[in-house]
Scaffold this active site. Structure first.
Site, PDB file in Angstrom:
ATOM      1  N   ALA A  59       0.873  -1.053  -0.205  1.00 39.45           N
ATOM      2  CA  ALA A  59      -0.047  -0.100  -0.018  1.00 39.45           C
ATOM      3  C   ALA A  59       0.875   1.448  -0.055  1.00 39.45           C
ATOM      4  O   ALA A  59       0.384   2.255  -0.513  1.00 39.45           O
ATOM      5  CB  ALA A  59      -0.989  -0.001   1.156  1.00 39.45           C
ATOM      6  N   THR A  60       2.030   1.256   0.669  1.00 43.31           N
ATOM      7  CA  THR A  60       3.092   2.190   0.506  1.00 43.31           C
ATOM      8  C   THR A  60       3.272   2.563  -0.721  1.00 43.31           C
ATOM      9  O   THR A  60       3.255   4.106  -1.244  1.00 43.31           O
ATOM     10  CB  THR A  60       4.203   1.910   1.404  1.00 43.31           C
ATOM     11  OG1 THR A  60       3.878   1.873   2.606  1.00 43.31           O
ATOM     12  CG2 THR A  60       5.206   3.400   1.376  1.00 43.31           C
ATOM     13  N   SER A 106      -3.200  -3.577   0.336  1.00 41.63           N
ATOM     14  CA  SER A 106      -1.871  -4.323   0.804  1.00 41.63           C
ATOM     15  C   SER A 106      -2.462  -5.796   1.194  1.00 41.63           C
ATOM     16  O   SER A 106      -3.460  -5.979   1.737  1.00 41.63           O
ATOM     17  CB  SER A 106      -1.590  -3.883   2.213  1.00 41.63           C
ATOM     18  OG  SER A 106      -0.589  -4.408   2.723  1.00 41.63           O
ATOM     19  N   GLN A 114      -6.515  -1.238   5.074  1.00 39.10           N
ATOM     20  CA  GLN A 114      -7.020  -1.555   6.552  1.00 39.10           C
ATOM     21  C   GLN A 114      -8.449  -2.131   6.202  1.00 39.10           C
ATOM     22  O   GLN A 114      -8.933  -2.939   6.831  1.00 39.10           O
ATOM     23  CB  GLN A 114      -6.998  -0.750   7.529  1.00 39.10           C
ATOM     24  CG  GLN A 114      -5.590  -0.540   8.108  1.00 39.10           C
ATOM     25  CD  GLN A 114      -4.968  -1.378   8.982  1.00 39.10           C
ATOM     26  OE1 GLN A 114      -5.465  -2.484   9.432  1.00 39.10           O
ATOM     27  NE2 GLN A 114      -3.730  -1.381   9.123  1.00 39.10           N
ATOM     28  N   CYS A 121       3.236   1.212  12.774  1.00 38.18           N
ATOM     29  CA  CYS A 121       4.020   1.447  11.759  1.00 38.18           C
ATOM     30  C   CYS A 121       5.201   2.613  12.038  1.00 38.18           C
ATOM     31  O   CYS A 121       5.925   3.058  11.231  1.00 38.18           O
ATOM     32  CB  CYS A 121       3.014   2.167  10.398  1.00 38.18           C
ATOM     33  SG  CYS A 121       1.749   0.877  10.341  1.00 38.18           S
ATOM     34  N   THR A 181       9.904  -7.139 -13.214  1.00 39.55           N
ATOM     35  CA  THR A 181       9.190  -8.420 -13.268  1.00 39.55           C
ATOM     36  C   THR A 181       7.946  -8.842 -12.168  1.00 39.55           C
ATOM     37  O   THR A 181       8.258  -8.536 -10.948  1.00 39.55           O
ATOM     38  CB  THR A 181      10.214  -9.414 -12.977  1.00 39.55           C
ATOM     39  OG1 THR A 181      11.346  -9.350 -14.303  1.00 39.55           O
ATOM     40  CG2 THR A 181       9.920 -10.957 -13.328  1.00 39.55           C
ATOM     41  N   HIS A 226      -0.750  -8.152   2.911  1.00 39.54           N
ATOM     42  CA  HIS A 226      -0.267  -8.573   4.584  1.00 39.54           C
ATOM     43  C   HIS A 226      -1.173  -8.349   5.542  1.00 39.54           C
ATOM     44  O   HIS A 226      -1.181  -8.763   6.582  1.00 39.54           O
ATOM     45  CB  HIS A 226       1.129  -8.124   4.662  1.00 39.54           C
ATOM     46  CG  HIS A 226       1.534  -6.801   5.088  1.00 39.54           C
ATOM     47  ND1 HIS A 226       1.412  -6.413   6.509  1.00 39.54           N
ATOM     48  CD2 HIS A 226       1.769  -5.784   4.300  1.00 39.54           C
ATOM     49  CE1 HIS A 226       1.783  -5.218   6.446  1.00 39.54           C
ATOM     50  NE2 HIS A 226       2.039  -4.692   5.407  1.00 39.54           N
TER      51      HIS A 226
END
Ligand SMILES: Cc1ncc(COP(=O)(O)O)c(C=O)c1O
Length: 387
Positions: free
Chosen positions: A74-75, A202, A182, A329, A243, A204
């Site tokens: 997401a960053t 994201s 989120q 974070c 890639t 994860h």
């Protein structure tokens, strides 16, 4: 990490679901092809897997598969959205509207844009962490090119009024981006119904692998143009060269396929647990202050302040439970959380805030034990203070 530590920090990251890992594994070894080298079966196999994941991800947010761009998280998606719009629409304007409680991926990128001559409005939030849609409307100028508002806050779980903000953006012909790291996979998101033009995801945060994310970019009505941040082989429609991470993409797709199927059931279970923790802590400790919105919140997040308790000290005491003081974070800095501060209750509220976020592999016994351990650790700290 010892196995008996109860993990309640799912807003920071989630474990990879074993079902996700299982589908990923062959793509590290026998199915190792490059999805862009399709002159042979190895490449075809990888491309097919990537195409399937693109469909799985698009399906969760009501997008088209060709509107999904794979990124490293997401960053990166947030950065492509902000810098990509700022550069591509520079002739139209130079003003961006966002909010003070955004993740650093947005705030720091906005700060950088300001040093590049762009203008950014950071809207305040109310005591629940919500932005007033009317304030968004009032902040719009003839130079505004983008509204960027997070879908769900990573610290306090508060949900944004996405549909209302989307309507305002559409009325004014302004692009609307949301950092939904989120939210996607946890609550229903529909980019068409909510008038969202660009969205960050994201993997994860939803039981997929780390280092994997996506950017949704609308391709019609309106067709969103973005200037790339990374240049190279022209992968991902020229928007993100490099890639493709086939195993990560396959896992990401599977994690969202599972989330789509299990979201309602999981959310109900999570809501039950967070409510139970909140109520039992109130019974055991008396004053427990909820940070965030009481109902418009992520089902798996609970953020509370325990007056008089230094949350960093509590975390150190809590040997058997993994949870977070403020935002993981930014926890490298021992500063009070910018999100809790923005709620307007003062520094003490931020210094005594803990974030508890439950997840798919927790169980009732763990939740009960975590409540006991938190209660005991708080009483312990309070006794130490009296003496
Ligand atoms: C709201 C929000 N945006 C962005 C991020 C960054 O996501 P990633 O770790 O995929 O780069 C996070 C997670 O830390 C987040 O919670």
């Amino acid at each position: 990490m010892p196995r008996d530590v109860i993990y309640l920090d799912h807003n920071a990251t989630t474990p990879v679901d074993p079902r996700v890992l299982e589908v990923m594994l062959p793509y590290f070894t026998e199915k190792f092809g490059n999805a862009a080298s399709i002159d042979h079966d190895y490449g075809h196999e990888a491309k097919q897997a990537v195409d399937q994941a693109r469909e799985q991800i698009a399906a969760v947010i009501n997008a088209r598969p060709d509107e999904i761009i794979f990124t490293s998280g997401a960053t990166e998606s947030d950065n492509i959205a902000l810098f990509g719009v700022a550069e591509k629409y520079a002739k139209k304007g130079d003003h961006i509207i966002t909010c003070v409680t955004e993740h650093k991926a947005i705030l720091d990128a906005c700060q950088r844009l300001e040093t590049m001559g762009k203008s950014v409005t950071y809207l305040p939030v109310d005591h629940f962490g919500r932005v007033d849609p009317d304030a968004v409307r009032r902040a719009i100028t003839p130079r505004t090119i983008l509204i960027s508002m997070m879908a769900a806050n990573n610290e306090i779980g508060t949900l944004a009024p996405l549909a209302e903000i989307g309507r305002i953006a559409a009325e004014h012909d302004i692009l609307f981006h949301t950092d939904a790291a989120q939210a996607v996979g946890h609550i229903p998101i529909d980019v068409r119904a909510m008038n969202i033009h660009i969205l960050s995801i994201s993997a994860h945060k939803i039981y997929g692998p780390k280092g994997m994310g996506a950017l949704y970019r609308r391709r019609s009505l309106p067709r969103v143009q973005l200037e790339p941040v990374i240049y190279g082989g022209g992968h991902e429609r020229g928007l993100r060269s490099g890639t493709l991470n086939t195993p990560g993409i396959v896992g990401f797709g599977e994690s969202l396929r599972l989330a789509k199927k299990e979201m309602t059931k999981d959310a109900a279970r999570f809501r039950g647990w967070t409510q139970q923790i909140y109520e039992r802590l109130q019974v055991e400790l008396g004053e427990v202050l909820l940070n965030g919105h009481p109902t418009e919140r992520l089902p798996h997040n609970l953020n509370v302040s325990l007056p008089g308790v230094e949350s960093k000290a509590l975390i150190v005491k809590l040997k058997g439970v993994a949870l977070s003081a403020g935002s993981a974070c930014t926890s490298a800095k021992v500063e009070p959380s910018h999100v809790i501060q923005a709620l307007g209750f003062g520094d003490d509220r931020a210094h005594s805030a803990i974030r508890i976020s439950v997840g798919r592999f927790n169980n009732d016994a763990q939740i009960a034990s975590a409540i006991d351990q938190i209660g005991m650790a708080v009483r312990n700290l309070q006794t130490m203070r009296v003496v």
